[in-house]
Design an enzyme around this catalytic site. Structure first.
Site, short mmCIF file in Angstrom:
data_model
loop_
_atom_site.label_atom_id
_atom_site.label_comp_id
_atom_site.label_asym_id
_atom_site.label_seq_id
_atom_site.Cartn_x
_atom_site.Cartn_y
_atom_site.Cartn_z
N CYS A 75 -0.92 21.30 23.05
CA CYS A 75 -1.69 22.14 23.96
C CYS A 75 -3.12 22.17 23.43
O CYS A 75 -3.36 22.64 22.31
CB CYS A 75 -1.09 23.54 23.97
N CYS A 185 -6.25 18.64 28.98
CA CYS A 185 -5.19 19.64 29.03
C CYS A 185 -3.91 18.83 29.22
O CYS A 185 -3.87 17.92 30.06
CB CYS A 185 -5.40 20.60 30.20
N1 DGL Z 1 -1.39 22.60 28.45
C1 DGL Z 1 -2.41 23.39 27.85
C2 DGL Z 1 -3.59 22.58 27.35
O1 DGL Z 1 -3.44 21.52 26.92
C3 DGL Z 1 -2.87 24.64 28.51
C4 DGL Z 1 -2.45 25.02 29.84
C5 DGL Z 1 -2.60 26.51 30.08
O2 DGL Z 1 -1.67 27.22 29.73
O3 DGL Z 1 -3.64 26.93 30.58
O4 DGL Z 1 -4.69 23.00 27.34
#
Ligand code: DGL
Length: 253
Positions: A75, A185
């Site tokens: 993430c 993301c």
């Molecule tokens: N998947 C996450 C990222 O890489 C964040 C998504 C979220 O919860 O806003 O930033």
């Protein structure tokens, strides 16, 4: 720590599955536990302090419940808010974070026009500005937040009309003006087809998933912790575990 212990993969929801795909391809004999904190998703519009606290709490819970030799923070948002704290808190754990693939973009398109689509937290954190200055290579870098997209992907709507409509609102101003779009993301690779429909097929979409998997393998090898005879996968979540596992399995294919 033993080589049979799990590699934990963490995200706010199903986004990190895009990283898990690379990890399993590169490390098919490893045991993985994936945790999506979907009770608290999305992380991207929270305060940095909230994301940090949630990430530390999720890690603590995972370490209490399972034998874990490495943590992949799949993430970008959690990495930018909490990676330093995680490393300080768990000095003996192998901790790998993910960052927007700006270096890859700047190396591939020196002097090019690069867009970085990511969450609000990732784009406003110091870590991102440092990355932008370090790997600039004469490129023009544009930050592109995409509020609302993570929610649609979490709802299994990555290929929906709604997702494409939202992507049009966000990306049409950049059509014909980018050489590469960094998907900063881990949720966004699941919307890659719709993104290319809006921007055109000649824009390169880049993300940090494969690099993160390679870094994980490198660190495990250095620590002599690579597994040769595993292959388990546990899919867990902080909410609606059955729905989560069904969507995660679909996205893993
Ligand atoms: N998947 C996450 C990222 O890489 C964040 C998504 C979220 O919860 O806003 O930033």
């Amino acid at each position: 720590m033993k080589s049979q212990d799990y590699i934990a993969v963490f995200d706010s929801g199903v986004g990190g599955i895009s990283v898990l795909r690379h990890l399993r391809k590169l490390l098919p004999k490893e045991n993985f536990i994936y945790f999506g904190d979907c009770a608290n998703a999305p992380y991207g519009s929270r305060t940095t302090q909230e994301v940090r606290a949630l990430t530390l709490a999720a890690t603590e819970k995972l370490l209490r419940q399972y034998p874990i030799k490495a943590l992949v923070v799949a993430c970008n948002t959690a990495t930018s808010a909490a990676i330093r704290d995680l490393r300080a808190e768990y000095p003996n754990l192998i901790v790998i974070g993910i960052e927007p693939a700006l270096k890859l973009a700047a190396d591939t398109f020196p002097g090019g026009r690069i867009g970085v689509m990511a969450t609000e937290v990732t784009l406003r954190e110091e870590k991102f500005d440092a990355l932008m200055h370090r790997f600039n290579n004469g490129c023009t870098v544009t930050k592109i937040p995409a509020p609302g997209l993570v929610e649609l992907i979490e709802a299994g709507q990555a290929a929906s009309v709604e997702a494409e409509t939202l992507l049009r609102q966000i990306l049409v101003p950049y059509a014909g003006k980018l050489d590469a779009l960094v998907l900063g993301c881990t949720h966004y690779p699941f919307a890659a087809k719709a993104i290319l429909r809006v921007l055109g097929e000649d824009v390169a979409l880049l993300d940090g998933g494969e690099g993160t998997a390679r870094q994980t393998r490198r660190l495990l090898r250095e620590a002599a912790l690579l597994n040769e005879d595993g292959g388990d996968l546990l899919l867990t979540a902080s909410d609606h575990e059955e729905n989560f596992a069904a969507l995660a399995e679909q996205l893993l294919r």
